[in-house]
Design a protein around this motif. Structure first.
Motif, short mmCIF file in Angstrom:
data_model
loop_
_atom_site.label_atom_id
_atom_site.label_comp_id
_atom_site.label_asym_id
_atom_site.label_seq_id
_atom_site.Cartn_x
_atom_site.Cartn_y
_atom_site.Cartn_z
N VAL A 1 -2.31 -5.83 -11.98
CA VAL A 1 -3.13 -4.89 -10.97
C VAL A 1 -2.59 -4.70 -9.71
N ARG B 1 -3.53 -2.84 -5.80
CA ARG B 1 -4.18 -1.78 -4.80
C ARG B 1 -3.58 -1.55 -3.71
N CYS C 1 -9.75 -2.25 -14.40
CA CYS C 1 -9.58 -1.95 -13.08
C CYS C 1 -10.73 -1.64 -12.19
N SER D 1 -13.31 -3.23 -9.44
CA SER D 1 -13.37 -2.52 -8.28
C SER D 1 -15.03 -2.34 -7.74
N TYR E 1 -8.54 -1.42 -7.51
CA TYR E 1 -7.63 -1.93 -8.40
C TYR E 1 -7.13 -0.94 -9.41
#
Length: 265
Positions: A259, A261, A79, A83, A136
């Motif tokens: 994931v 966001r 993650c 990102s 994420y």
């Protein structure tokens, strides 16, 4: 897929019944982008590596198969690295450091990719989650169940259907292996494999949920939540209401992740 959030008041009636959306528990589900599939092997291997075990033809091997043999720490590394690569503020940090390549206990290098520890790590267990970050992250358990229940609108046993074979790879139809993502019917949000294929790690520590449990789950614990069931499990364990968990360092051929966001402006 952009999913509109809501406030769960704790007064709702849930079918099937929920052990997460319990009486008196008020939860804010944010607006978010949700990956419509479990993170694939091609996506995972762009940033991360497997540790002692890696995907094989026996259990499903290829770019569009879900990543597995992934523990909770590995998912966190993915993650934040994704990102950073995409210029988004990472969601997780240890102390004030958000770059997992600088965390004590990180495994790997820039050429071969990175993964997390292979045994329980108290430093990693104490990492924090910035709810305002746009990067994420793993869904919280409440977010995961809200998505599986089609933004709270569905009463089906599995995510998208009462007929499990429509939407899930599980023990009775999987031929004892993972399958490429998006091979079954999506739920009404356009999101695939919320039931079956691989278990999906959630952010939360596992514990009994009550009216005072925070949006992000228990404040501490020894295992992290996983949801959704998998290809080697019975239909009942693939239900949108079913909870499970394991130690954050545990890797197996049925453990992957998805994931999300924030989509807030």
């Amino acid at each position: 897929v952009e999913v509109t959030g809501t406030t769960i008041t704790g007064n709702e009636s849930w079918t099937p019944s929920s052990s997460v959306f319990v009486s008196g528990r008020s939860i804010t589900i944010p607006d978010m982008y949700v990956c419509d599939h479990e993170v694939t092997q091609a996506e995972y291997e762009k940033y991360c590596k497997y540790d002692s075990d890696s995907p094989s033809s026996r259990y499903g091997d290829g770019d569009n198969y879900p990543a597995y043999y992934v523990n909770w720490y590995d998912a966190i590394v993915y993650c934040n690295l994704r990102s950073i690569d995409e210029g988004l503020p990472p969601a997780y940090k240890i102390g004030e450091e958000t770059d997992p390549r600088k965390w004590s206990g990180i495994v790997g290098d820039s050429e071969n990719g990175y993964c997390g520890p292979s045994s329980s790590n108290s430093t990693w267990n104490s990492l924090t989650y910035d709810k305002e970050a746009k990067g994420y992250r793993l869904p919280t358990e409440a977010e995961w169940e809200y998505i599986a229940r089609e933004a709270g609108t569905s009463t089906t046993t599995y995510s998208g259907s009462n007929t499990i074979d429509d939407v899930a790879w599980y023990s009775s139809n999987s031929s004892s292996k993972n399958h490429e993502v998006k091979g079954k019917k999506a739920n009404s949000l356009g999101i695939y494999d919320m039931s079956g294929n691989v278990w999906e790690w959630c952010y939360d520590w596992y514990g009994t949920v009550n009216s005072s449990t925070a949006d992000t789950g228990a404040s501490s614990g020894s295992s992290r939540v996983r949801r959704g069931g998998s290809w080697d499990i019975s239909a009942s364990n693939c239900a949108v209401s079913y909870r499970s968990h394991n130690n954050p360092d545990y890797r197996f051929n049925i453990y992957g992740f998805r994931v999300v966001r924030s989509s807030s402006k």
